[in-house]
Structure formats: structure tokens, C-alpha cells
Design a protein around this motif. Sequence first.
Motif, short mmCIF file in Angstrom:
data_model
loop_
_atom_site.label_atom_id
_atom_site.label_comp_id
_atom_site.label_asym_id
_atom_site.label_seq_id
_atom_site.Cartn_x
_atom_site.Cartn_y
_atom_site.Cartn_z
N GLU A 231 48.76 52.38 72.05
CA GLU A 231 49.50 53.31 71.21
C GLU A 231 48.57 54.37 70.64
O GLU A 231 47.37 54.12 70.45
CB GLU A 231 50.19 52.56 70.08
CG GLU A 231 51.31 51.63 70.52
CD GLU A 231 52.02 50.99 69.34
OE1 GLU A 231 51.50 51.09 68.21
OE2 GLU A 231 53.08 50.40 69.54
N PRO A 232 49.09 55.55 70.35
CA PRO A 232 48.24 56.57 69.72
C PRO A 232 47.82 56.13 68.33
O PRO A 232 48.56 55.40 67.65
CB PRO A 232 49.15 57.80 69.66
CG PRO A 232 50.54 57.25 69.67
CD PRO A 232 50.48 56.02 70.53
N PRO A 233 46.64 56.54 67.86
CA PRO A 233 46.25 56.21 66.48
C PRO A 233 47.21 56.89 65.50
O PRO A 233 47.76 57.95 65.78
CB PRO A 233 44.84 56.78 66.37
CG PRO A 233 44.74 57.80 67.45
CD PRO A 233 45.63 57.33 68.56
N GLN A 234 47.38 56.23 64.36
CA GLN A 234 48.24 56.79 63.31
C GLN A 234 47.40 57.10 62.09
O GLN A 234 46.50 56.34 61.72
CB GLN A 234 49.32 55.78 62.92
CG GLN A 234 50.25 55.38 64.05
CD GLN A 234 51.27 54.34 63.60
OE1 GLN A 234 52.02 54.57 62.65
NE2 GLN A 234 51.30 53.21 64.28
N LEU A 235 47.71 58.21 61.45
CA LEU A 235 47.07 58.59 60.19
C LEU A 235 48.16 58.89 59.18
O LEU A 235 48.88 59.88 59.29
CB LEU A 235 46.18 59.82 60.39
CG LEU A 235 45.53 60.41 59.14
CD1 LEU A 235 44.61 59.39 58.46
CD2 LEU A 235 44.74 61.67 59.48
N ALA A 236 48.33 57.98 58.23
CA ALA A 236 49.31 58.17 57.16
C ALA A 236 48.60 58.77 55.96
O ALA A 236 47.59 58.25 55.50
CB ALA A 236 49.96 56.84 56.78
#
Length: 339
Positions: A231-236
Motif C-alpha cells: 500500500e502507499p505510505p500514508q501521512l495524516a
Amino acid sequence: MTVEAELAFSVSDLAQMRFAVSPMWEVGPSLRLLRSGSGHPVHRPWAVQVRPRLAAAGLDRGRLAELVPPRGYVPDFLNPAPAGPAPTLEEEVARIEAASPAQVRRDLDRLGDEQGRLGPRTRALYADPRAGLARVTAEITAYWELALAPYWARMRAVLDADVFQRTRHVAEYGAARLFNDLHPSVSWGDNALRLAHRGRPLSRGAAGAGLVLIPSVFTGPGPFTRVTPPEPPQLAYPARGTGSLWQPRGASTGSRALAAVLGRSRTALLTELESPASTTELALRTGLSTGGVSQYLTALRDAGLVSAHRAGRSVLYARTSVAESLLAASREVDPRGAR
């Protein structure tokens, strides 16, 4: 120990970068805030309303509470990469239930290492991930309905405004401006995104392609990351406008004009729903009979102006985004209807 993480970007990674609004990225951080007992300066009005409901439902000490510790790592399977720009809670819950037993146990191993031990309910989840995930997602749904769904229209307006503004900045100034404006701990240079004060290193080799940027009203004061290939990295990151999220908006002088259309009682109920409330609470505030309030709320719900949410034995009513827009428009109208 903290490190400065660096995530390299190719042209393909930049092309696959996108924004998403995620209900689950509000669930974990908001539950952590409620359980901390702190009087958060921004979220205090919300916490004062929700914390007693949380305790009454036992959700402050259930399965989800064990998975969201007071600080540190939260299992990655709770935050699957959003499949689109705005998945529903139901869609994200389905993704959580579909997590493989291997991923669940891997994430729980890390949680146990960081926290020193796993709680009894989390150990049961480790032993039987399939059955355990069904119980966890049932608690997620109950928590959402109790703590976040009645406020989602207001929260969603802040999140959508953040995405709109930032995508406009990308169009006008480029991706570098976007990254450098996300948060003081985030910066861009030499085709790489850098995150300061991160507990673990970050590399493109250990991450999927692209990047999902997720605004959140409860994530803060710093951003959170999730890296689970493929999965693509997530940045919240903390959404702009969160500081005014719970500020009272007040009844407008234009409510007279609105009352001419909806009726005085229905308009009074809409203005009283500055925060979600039950039929009994609204009757006490407005002086209307409980039966009358129930009848008016049914009409408003049928018109799409209020929504109903189960909170234990009570039902909480909340204004919808349609009602918020209607009230906002009425604020621009004086008592004589002139603009």
C-alpha cells in the motif's frame, strides 16, 4: 530516540500522490484524546459531551481501547489505505475485517513489544484474528455512532476545506510548497520528503508507491505516518481550521426569515442543535413538548436537515451539512430579508 526519516520520490511517486478523507484516521486519535482525560484547549467542548457517553457504553475500556494505547504505536491494520478520496466508515471497516491473520499478528507483536504486554482482549484477537476482528469492528462502529457521527458534517466541512485549499496551492505553486506547508516537522528537498522527530526510519524501499495525504481534526500536534507495503505510505496531518471547529456559531438574525419557511419551532430546534442533543434535552431547552419535538425532528430528518445517531439508550440528533449551509445563508439575511 527519534530520527529524521526521508522518503524519496520519483516522478511516478509524485504522479500517484493524492488526498483522502478517512473516518478511521479520526477514530484512533479521538479515542486516545478522550481516554487521556486531558482538557484539550481545542477539543474540550466535544470531549465534555462525549466522554460521559464513552464511559457509560464501556468503550473506554474495551477491545478498541486496548488497541489504541495512550501513546505510541497503533496497529496498522486499523488504518488501511483509503481506496478513494472519501471512503465511508463502512468501507474502511470492511477493509479492517479483511486484514490477514498474519498482518494482525505482526502488528500485535509490535504493539506488545512497545507497550510491554498485550491486554486480555488483544491476546484473544491474536489467538483468533478472524473472530476478534469482527468484535473490534463492532466496537469501532459503536464508537463512531456515539462519538463522531453526530459531528461528522461539521468535521467534514473542515477536512474538505483543507483539501480544497491545499490542492489549489499545488496547482498554483507546486508540490514543494504543499509539503513545506503541511507541518513544521515536514519538509521537502532533493526529491525527498523529510519528517523530523520520527521514531523509526523511513525509506522508499520499505514503502509502497506514491503517497496518501490525510487531513485530520484529531491528529496532532504532529503528523502520523503508516507504512505497510504494497500500500502507499500514508501521512495524516493536522487539518487547517481545526482551531475553530467547535466554536459556537450562534443563532442568526436571519432566523426570522428562515422561520417563515420552516416554521418557528423547527427553526428553533435547528439553532439549538449547535451540538447534538436528544429529544428530551431539546424539549427542556426550547420549552416545546417532548412529543412536539419528536414530531418536528422527524420532519426535519425526512427533509435531510438532521440526522439521528444511537448513543446507548438515547438517540442524538445532529444538523446535517445541508442544515449548516441553510443556517449559514440565513446569517447573511437581516430580519427584513434584505441583504
